[in-house]
Enzyme design. Sequence first.
Site, short mmCIF file in Angstrom:
data_model
loop_
_atom_site.label_atom_id
_atom_site.label_comp_id
_atom_site.label_asym_id
_atom_site.label_seq_id
_atom_site.Cartn_x
_atom_site.Cartn_y
_atom_site.Cartn_z
N GLU A 7 0.85 -1.20 0.00
CA GLU A 7 0.00 0.00 0.00
C GLU A 7 0.88 1.25 0.00
OE1 GLU A 7 -2.58 2.60 2.99
OE2 GLU A 7 -2.93 0.46 3.26
N HIS A 9 1.56 5.01 -2.02
CA HIS A 9 0.68 5.95 -2.70
C HIS A 9 1.42 6.90 -3.64
CE1 HIS A 9 -2.42 4.42 -0.13
NE2 HIS A 9 -1.72 4.73 0.94
N HIS A 160 -9.32 1.05 0.87
CA HIS A 160 -8.49 2.02 1.59
C HIS A 160 -9.37 3.06 2.28
CE1 HIS A 160 -5.80 5.52 2.14
NE2 HIS A 160 -4.88 4.60 2.33
N ASP A 282 2.72 2.27 3.78
CA ASP A 282 1.83 3.43 3.68
C ASP A 282 2.62 4.70 3.33
OD1 ASP A 282 -0.53 4.79 3.61
OD2 ASP A 282 -1.07 4.46 5.69
#
Length: 421
Positions: A7, A9, A160, A282
Amino acid sequence: MKKIAIEEHFTTAALSHYSLPAAALFDPPQWDAAMRRLLDFTDVRLPQMDELGIDMEVLSLTAPGIQAETDTAVAAGRAAEANDFLAEITREHPTRFSGFAALALQDPEGAAAELERAVTQLGLRGALINGHTHGEYLDADRFRPVWECAESLRVPIYLHPASSYDVWHNVRGHEELIGPMWSWGVETATHALRIVFGGVFDRFPGATLVLGHMGEGLPGHLWRLDSRWDFLDQRGLRLAKPRPSDYIRDNVMITTSGVCAHAPLLGSLLALGADRIMFSTDYPLESNHEAVRFIETARSANPTARRSATSTPSACWACDPPAPARYGTRPTAPGLRASPVRAGSPTASPAPPAARRPPRGRCGRRAVPPAVRERRRPDGARAPLPGCAGSAAAGRTRGAGPVRAVRRRPGRARPGARSAG
């Protein structure tokens, strides 16, 4: 040990305005630094991956992304643009970046078609959805085409967090609770339970949902979900499986994103098994350094933890065919297969329901599995940890030494003892 972070971004200059409402939740200097890194792929991101030994990142459009767009046609066009952009990044760095598609759920039929294009033509690995889409959740019947497509392609849907559709009454006046510190996790866990109790996994048993942030707290609630499901008025709702936790164990995988703590990792290992947990950081809203340090020290907390959280993702996200199905593990996406854990090992899949619950120990508490009950002494031998281990041997030891006799006051007999004479 290979590390693949699930995950992670990004955004683009054309899409960054969608994140402006979320910026109000963050400290301005912190947000400015995060936004610069969301736009970057090679100046900071790749060198940091090299420094920390992160082999690959699976990239996804940061929240709220396409879900925030109110015009359906614009949303569809920008989702396609984002996916084309991401596919180009993965083609330029095929061994370092992979990706999840963005979908315009404002048009479910179009979103299903875009998911198929993203997977079969662009080489993306599934889709990431940033929470609700204008108050509509993924258990709604109109999203059937998306679930049907994901199941047929054998790719996951990553759910998410994003802000709630409205502000809860009990957080008004305490806006610090709105956002990633608290409300986002509760919102996302509730969304996932809507999917379970909405019968999505009964209609699409091969579908896979991924939850970040150590499963948004759900692994610690499985027992209570099952217990209260039997107790409460089920309002005519009938699930194909006997317990809600069966769906969490069979259809949900979790990642360690944003939770760099050994205690919740250990609890998730016990609740779900190692082949349902994947490594994540993250980035850039969390620190890559802290996430890697957490995983590298996980073995000191539990012998199976580091294996589950580092080797499992490398198996899960390699481009290999799915593993054969077994209880607690369902074949999913190419590259989302279970890790090859030996049956009967501490990291194997959960046992069938009849054998899953361990026996109670002398003190009435559940026995602790051997992998958790024991620790290594400096000489390499195993020594039991303090507390009940559910066995006669454990009853005689506490830590590495014998339990001391309890000294009683003179003249006070042991309860149940016969009097002399």
